[in-house]
Enzyme design. Structure first.
Site, PDB file in Angstrom:
ATOM      1  N   ARG A 228      63.457  49.196  -4.212  1.00 41.48           N
ATOM      2  CA  ARG A 228      63.156  50.383  -5.082  1.00 41.48           C
ATOM      3  C   ARG A 228      64.378  51.569  -5.183  1.00 41.48           C
ATOM      4  NH1 ARG A 228      59.315  54.253  -7.387  1.00 41.48           N
ATOM      5  NH2 ARG A 228      59.297  56.359  -6.230  1.00 41.48           N
TER       6      ARG A 228
ATOM      7  N   LYS B 283      51.267  57.726  -7.149  1.00 48.01           N
ATOM      8  CA  LYS B 283      50.951  58.629  -6.039  1.00 48.01           C
ATOM      9  C   LYS B 283      50.252  59.739  -7.037  1.00 48.01           C
ATOM     10  CE  LYS B 283      53.986  58.017  -2.148  1.00 48.01           C
ATOM     11  NZ  LYS B 283      54.846  58.606  -1.266  1.00 48.01           N
TER      12      LYS B 283
ATOM     13  N   HIS C 100      60.910  48.244   0.035  1.00 49.61           N
ATOM     14  CA  HIS C 100      61.046  49.496  -0.430  1.00 49.61           C
ATOM     15  C   HIS C 100      62.548  49.650  -0.819  1.00 49.61           C
ATOM     16  CE1 HIS C 100      59.181  53.367  -1.845  1.00 49.61           C
ATOM     17  NE2 HIS C 100      60.299  54.070  -1.004  1.00 49.61           N
TER      18      HIS C 100
ATOM     19  N   ARG D  41      57.257  51.028  -6.323  1.00 48.77           N
ATOM     20  CA  ARG D  41      56.469  50.853  -4.943  1.00 48.77           C
ATOM     21  C   ARG D  41      56.000  49.573  -4.689  1.00 48.77           C
ATOM     22  NH1 ARG D  41      55.344  56.195  -6.729  1.00 48.77           N
ATOM     23  NH2 ARG D  41      56.445  57.763  -5.578  1.00 48.77           N
TER      24      ARG D  41
ATOM     25  N   TYR E 299      69.468  60.758  -4.195  1.00 49.64           N
ATOM     26  CA  TYR E 299      70.002  59.583  -4.566  1.00 49.64           C
ATOM     27  C   TYR E 299      71.443  59.940  -4.936  1.00 49.64           C
ATOM     28  CZ  TYR E 299      65.790  56.933  -4.333  1.00 49.64           C
ATOM     29  OH  TYR E 299      64.694  56.345  -3.847  1.00 49.64           O
TER      30      TYR E 299
ATOM     31  N   HIS F 107      58.639  60.438  -9.689  1.00 49.82           N
ATOM     32  CA  HIS F 107      58.915  61.750  -8.374  1.00 49.82           C
ATOM     33  C   HIS F 107      58.024  62.825  -9.279  1.00 49.82           C
ATOM     34  CE1 HIS F 107      62.422  59.940  -5.825  1.00 49.82           C
ATOM     35  NE2 HIS F 107      61.048  59.330  -5.812  1.00 49.82           N
TER      36      HIS F 107
END
Length: 322
Positions: free
Chosen positions: A264, A193, A261, A168, A296, A287
């Site tokens: 990514r 995150k 982004h 990110r 994806y 994730h």
């Protein structure tokens, strides 16, 4: 900010006065944009018109306090029948909750019923990666569009990290002088995150791009300070990278979806197309849930169908897929 004075008949004077106070609060204290305020007021007015028909008279604040979850569901159902999409319905419910919550904080109503209504599920939009060729072109262009050679090298290093490691933008800009990917390093530790840490493989081209930036940079990043620096030596702002990317895609004729982004997204999509498994890609992206990575596969399938329609003789005869 109303659609016209006729809208005022959709509510009693006490509700109209409360709405003025609410909108003033959102504009002056919350500093919401004018477009957001207009949308919120329009959504609440639509609900008030629904209540006028539902109750047989324009509602007063006392009527708002008596609302039940069924009233809100009826409004959403009516909006759905008129063609409103889930995104619009969710925004409208958000505006209603904001207005009723404002009244509740003033001690005028109980807004529990609005909170009991679940917002319509919105279809998840697919990521918009760029092609492998365009991704490489963007990364290369990062080193050629700026007058200052060190700034060009910096932008190229940031974009190389995004596409080469699937970071990110915030993760790339959180790297420090101590954690900078250096020549000979094979992995990079990233804190993503929720404070989750992950290790990503480091391609030689990534560390080479960072080394080139450090060699050209007129400032020396501190060990515990940001690796990527702005023109005056302070931390590099994400907006600067986004602006540079906008210049590049304009020069290259790429769509607005070609954002930092998107690199990514391209990292994940191209790995999947090359045979990478979902679990590995999940780990590389950081994730927490595999479901976030599985989107994806939909991107890859969409690209496959698009290629099929273009290449197959009968595919060219069919209308575009909706």
């Amino acid at each position: 900010m109303t659609d016209g004075d006729s809208l005022l008949v959709s509510a009693r004077p006490d509700v109209n006065a409360a709405m003025d106070d609410w909108l003033d609060h959102l504009g002056s204290e919350r500093r919401l944009a004018d477009k957001t305020l207009i949308a919120y007021e329009r959504d609440v007015r639509q609900f008030l018109r629904f209540l006028t028909n539902h109750l047989g008279a324009p509602p007063a604040i006392s009527d708002l306090s008596d609302l039940k979850p069924l009233d809100f569901r009826g409004f959403l159902a009516e909006r759905r029948r008129s063609g409103a999409e889930s995104r619009s319905l969710a925004r409208g419910l958000s505006g209603l909750r904001s207005f009723l919550g404002f009244l509740e904080r003033r001690g005028e109503i109980n807004a529990t019923a609005a909170g009991a209504v679940r917002a319509p599920r919105q279809p998840r939009s697919l990521p918009k990666p760029v092609s492998a060729g365009d991704a490489m072109t963007l990364v290369d262009a990062g080193s050629g569009l700026d007058e200052e050679p060190w700034i060009a090298a910096r932008n190229a290093a940031v974009l190389t990290l995004l596409y080469g490691c699937g970071l990110r933008l915030s993760e790339a800009l959180s790297l420090t002088g101590r954690t900078a990917p250096r020549k000979g390093a094979q992995t990079l530790l990233i804190r993503g995150k929720g404070g989750r840490e992950r290790i990503v493989p480091l391609l030689p081209v990534v560390s080479e791009a960072v080394e080139a930036y450090l060699a050209a940079c007129p400032y020396v990043p501190e060990a515990d300070g940001p690796l990527f620096l702005g023109a005056r030596g302070g931390p590099l702002s994400p907006r600067v990278v986004q602006y540079a990317m906008a210049r590049m895609r304009s020069a290259l004729g790429l769509p607005d979806s070609a954002t930092p982004h998107a690199l990514r997204h391209s990292f994940a999509t191209h790995l999947l197309a090359g045979g990478g498994d979902l679990r590995t890609i999940q780990e590389l992206l950081g994730h927490a849930s595999l479901s976030s990575t599985q989107i994806y596969t939909q991107v890859d399938t969409a690209r496959l169908l698009e290629s099929y329609d273009k290449a197959h003789p009968r595919g060219r005869d069919r209308p575009p897929r909706g």
